[in-house]
Write a protein that holds these residues in place. Structure first.
Motif, PDB file in Angstrom:
ATOM      1  N   MET A  12       0.844  -1.192   0.000  1.00 39.67           N
ATOM      2  CA  MET A  12       0.000   0.000   0.000  1.00 39.67           C
ATOM      3  C   MET A  12       0.875   1.237   0.000  1.00 39.67           C
ATOM      4  O   MET A  12       1.882   1.299   0.715  1.00 39.67           O
ATOM      5  CB  MET A  12      -0.939   0.025   1.209  1.00 39.67           C
ATOM      6  CG  MET A  12      -1.807   1.280   1.275  1.00 39.67           C
ATOM      7  SD  MET A  12      -2.926   1.309   2.717  1.00 39.67           S
ATOM      8  CE  MET A  12      -4.221   0.232   2.119  1.00 39.67           C
ATOM      9  N   LEU A  13       0.491   2.229  -0.796  1.00 36.98           N
ATOM     10  CA  LEU A  13       1.134   3.537  -0.807  1.00 36.98           C
ATOM     11  C   LEU A  13       0.079   4.580  -0.453  1.00 36.98           C
ATOM     12  O   LEU A  13      -1.089   4.451  -0.824  1.00 36.98           O
ATOM     13  CB  LEU A  13       1.724   3.861  -2.184  1.00 36.98           C
ATOM     14  CG  LEU A  13       2.608   2.804  -2.859  1.00 36.98           C
ATOM     15  CD1 LEU A  13       3.107   3.323  -4.203  1.00 36.98           C
ATOM     16  CD2 LEU A  13       3.772   2.407  -1.978  1.00 36.98           C
ATOM     17  N   ALA A  14       0.485   5.632   0.243  1.00 36.26           N
ATOM     18  CA  ALA A  14      -0.447   6.688   0.640  1.00 36.26           C
ATOM     19  C   ALA A  14       0.270   8.024   0.618  1.00 36.26           C
ATOM     20  O   ALA A  14       1.372   8.155   1.153  1.00 36.26           O
ATOM     21  CB  ALA A  14      -1.007   6.422   2.042  1.00 36.26           C
ATOM     22  N   LYS A  15      -0.395   9.027  -0.005  1.00 35.44           N
ATOM     23  CA  LYS A  15       0.192  10.363  -0.061  1.00 35.44           C
ATOM     24  C   LYS A  15      -0.919  11.405  -0.006  1.00 35.44           C
ATOM     25  O   LYS A  15      -1.962  11.250  -0.650  1.00 35.44           O
ATOM     26  CB  LYS A  15       1.002  10.534  -1.356  1.00 35.44           C
ATOM     27  CG  LYS A  15       1.768  11.852  -1.441  1.00 35.44           C
ATOM     28  CD  LYS A  15       2.608  11.911  -2.713  1.00 35.44           C
ATOM     29  CE  LYS A  15       3.399  13.211  -2.800  1.00 35.44           C
ATOM     30  NZ  LYS A  15       4.214  13.271  -4.036  1.00 35.44           N
ATOM     31  N   ALA A 115     -13.108  21.045  10.061  1.00 36.44           N
ATOM     32  CA  ALA A 115     -13.278  21.664   8.742  1.00 36.44           C
ATOM     33  C   ALA A 115     -11.962  21.536   7.990  1.00 36.44           C
ATOM     34  O   ALA A 115     -10.902  21.317   8.588  1.00 36.44           O
ATOM     35  CB  ALA A 115     -13.674  23.136   8.870  1.00 36.44           C
ATOM     36  N   ALA A 116     -12.038  21.669   6.665  1.00 34.62           N
ATOM     37  CA  ALA A 116     -10.853  21.662   5.801  1.00 34.62           C
ATOM     38  C   ALA A 116      -9.994  20.423   6.021  1.00 34.62           C
ATOM     39  O   ALA A 116      -8.748  20.499   6.075  1.00 34.62           O
ATOM     40  CB  ALA A 116     -10.032  22.931   6.016  1.00 34.62           C
ATOM     41  N   GLU A 117     -10.642  19.256   6.132  1.00 42.25           N
ATOM     42  CA  GLU A 117      -9.897  18.015   6.310  1.00 42.25           C
ATOM     43  C   GLU A 117      -9.108  17.675   5.049  1.00 42.25           C
ATOM     44  O   GLU A 117      -9.542  17.923   3.929  1.00 42.25           O
ATOM     45  CB  GLU A 117     -10.850  16.862   6.638  1.00 42.25           C
ATOM     46  CG  GLU A 117     -11.634  17.053   7.919  1.00 42.25           C
ATOM     47  CD  GLU A 117     -12.968  17.734   7.712  1.00 42.25           C
ATOM     48  OE1 GLU A 117     -13.769  17.759   8.653  1.00 42.25           O
ATOM     49  OE2 GLU A 117     -13.211  18.244   6.588  1.00 42.25           O
ATOM     50  N   GLU A 118      -7.929  17.112   5.241  1.00 45.70           N
ATOM     51  CA  GLU A 118      -7.096  16.707   4.111  1.00 45.70           C
ATOM     52  C   GLU A 118      -7.590  15.377   3.533  1.00 45.70           C
ATOM     53  O   GLU A 118      -8.423  14.688   4.122  1.00 45.70           O
ATOM     54  CB  GLU A 118      -5.642  16.596   4.556  1.00 45.70           C
ATOM     55  CG  GLU A 118      -5.048  17.936   4.999  1.00 45.70           C
ATOM     56  CD  GLU A 118      -3.614  17.813   5.470  1.00 45.70           C
ATOM     57  OE1 GLU A 118      -2.708  18.077   4.666  1.00 45.70           O
ATOM     58  OE2 GLU A 118      -3.400  17.454   6.644  1.00 45.70           O
ATOM     59  N   SER A 119      -7.058  15.042   2.366  1.00 42.21           N
ATOM     60  CA  SER A 119      -7.442  13.802   1.696  1.00 42.21           C
ATOM     61  C   SER A 119      -6.202  13.096   1.173  1.00 42.21           C
ATOM     62  O   SER A 119      -5.122  13.684   1.061  1.00 42.21           O
ATOM     63  CB  SER A 119      -8.426  14.078   0.559  1.00 42.21           C
ATOM     64  OG  SER A 119      -7.832  14.913  -0.423  1.00 42.21           O
ATOM     65  N   LEU A 120      -6.372  11.828   0.825  1.00 37.59           N
ATOM     66  CA  LEU A 120      -5.263  10.977   0.413  1.00 37.59           C
ATOM     67  C   LEU A 120      -5.515  10.365  -0.956  1.00 37.59           C
ATOM     68  O   LEU A 120      -6.663  10.083  -1.322  1.00 37.59           O
ATOM     69  CB  LEU A 120      -5.063   9.834   1.409  1.00 37.59           C
ATOM     70  CG  LEU A 120      -4.558  10.167   2.813  1.00 37.59           C
ATOM     71  CD1 LEU A 120      -4.828   8.996   3.736  1.00 37.59           C
ATOM     72  CD2 LEU A 120      -3.068  10.488   2.791  1.00 37.59           C
ATOM     73  N   SER A 121      -4.438  10.119  -1.663  1.00 36.75           N
ATOM     74  CA  SER A 121      -4.442   9.165  -2.773  1.00 36.75           C
ATOM     75  C   SER A 121      -3.847   7.867  -2.237  1.00 36.75           C
ATOM     76  O   SER A 121      -2.715   7.854  -1.736  1.00 36.75           O
ATOM     77  CB  SER A 121      -3.606   9.668  -3.947  1.00 36.75           C
ATOM     78  OG  SER A 121      -4.196  10.783  -4.561  1.00 36.75           O
ATOM     79  N   LEU A 122      -4.644   6.797  -2.299  1.00 39.29           N
ATOM     80  CA  LEU A 122      -4.211   5.488  -1.823  1.00 39.29           C
ATOM     81  C   LEU A 122      -4.019   4.553  -3.011  1.00 39.29           C
ATOM     82  O   LEU A 122      -4.899   4.454  -3.873  1.00 39.29           O
ATOM     83  CB  LEU A 122      -5.247   4.883  -0.868  1.00 39.29           C
ATOM     84  CG  LEU A 122      -5.530   5.624   0.434  1.00 39.29           C
ATOM     85  CD1 LEU A 122      -6.667   4.943   1.186  1.00 39.29           C
ATOM     86  CD2 LEU A 122      -4.283   5.670   1.313  1.00 39.29           C
TER      87      LEU A 122
END
Length: 311
Positions: A12-15, A115-122
């Motif tokens: 798994m990779l996550a950024k 608020a303004a939560e970050e997101s990931l590319s998995l």
């Protein structure tokens, strides 16, 4: 005959994403995740049935909508190797609505935001196949059990992309620290309302409410709410030492603290300053009286109900 996919050959990779749902392109050299366990649902969808009247019985055609991906992962709970350095699992926490604050040479703190939560590319690799989940957001938890490796648990929801054939990457995992078994030496602090307790297990759940929104021209995952809880199993103290029954009856709030790791660079500490007992029960284990309690984790002024400190 085509070869079978071997489930143990996985990665798994996550950024973190700069722009929501725009692939941040994680790479094996810097963004790999050391997994204890993981599971991914490659397509989670709603089936919409096409209305049709017929002179006979039978199923109607369907269309799949609201395509999304669900993934769970468990990783080792450990320090970062150096005080004031973010741990390797920091992007996963930030993708679960946790803000990162670095105090140089001292600590990295993770606290909730609303608020303004970050997101990931998995990226999920399975023996020659790659599945991407973009715009992923999630929820997290922490588990400490006596004589077991402690772990962080994650559940993510992201936007679906079709799987493709991609070779399993050679991952670089040097940023991940070796875990230590939870015991008296390696887990020096576990307190409830200031009392040092004999811990069998502690389980924290952040309980983010993840909502997938699929509209015309807009698809995204939202964190709507959170209701954190702690489930803890301890040896029952004497009532003189601490009367948890009275605390539960009175609705008294108190702090819960669990610190794993003793030396600088290996410490991860969970602090919940305002807990209330919602359930309490007795049981016996090896002839010893135990208490099983569920604690509701409350905010004070807001976004301060829990802190995970790595130092």
């Amino acid at each position: 005959m085509s070869g079978s996919l071997r489930s143990h050959r996985s990665a798994m990779l996550a950024k973190l994403e700069t722009t929501y749902a725009t692939d941040s392109v994680p790479v094996a050299g810097t963004d790999a995740v050391v997994l204890q366990e993981a599971e991914i649902t490659q397509m989670d969808a709603d089936a919409v049935e096409r209305p049709r009247l017929t002179p006979h019985f039978g199923a109607r055609p369907i269309a799949l909508t609201a395509l999304k991906i669900r993934a769970t992962a468990q990783v080792d709970l450990a320090g970062s190797g150096a005080a004031g350095t973010a741990p390797a699992y920091a992007p996963l926490l930030r993708g679960c609505g946790m803000a990162q604050t670095i105090t140089p040479a001292t600590r990295a703190d993770y606290t909730p935001i609303s608020a303004a939560e970050e997101s990931l590319s998995l990226y999920w690799f399975l023996d020659g196949q790659r599945q991407r989940a973009l715009g992923a957001r999630g929820s997290w938890g922490l588990e400490i059990a006596a004589n077991q490796f402690p772990r962080l648990t994650f559940e993510f929801l992201g936007l679906y992309t079709p799987p493709t054939e991609v070779a399993l990457p050679a991952t670089t995992l040097t940023a991940w620290r070796e875990p230590q078994v939870a015991n008296t030496t390696n887990t020096p602090v576990v307190t409830l309302d200031g009392l040092t307790v004999a811990l069998e297990s502690l389980r924290y759940r952040h309980n983010n409410d993840l909502v997938f929104r699929d509209l015309v021209n807009r698809r995204y995952v939202n964190i709507q709410e959170r209701r954190p809880v702690i489930e803890v199993a301890i040896e029952a103290p004497t009532l003189t030492a601490k009367n948890f029954w009275a605390l539960a009856e009175a609705g008294t709030t108190f702090a819960a603290v669990a610190r794993h790791g003793a030396a600088a660079g290996s410490i991860a500490e969970l602090t919940a300053p305002r807990c209330q007992i919602s359930q309490i029960a007795r049981r016996a284990a090896d002839g010893v009286e135990m208490l099983d309690m569920t604690l509701v984790v409350l905010p004070n002024t807001g976004n301060d109900e829990v802190t995970l400190s790595v130092r």
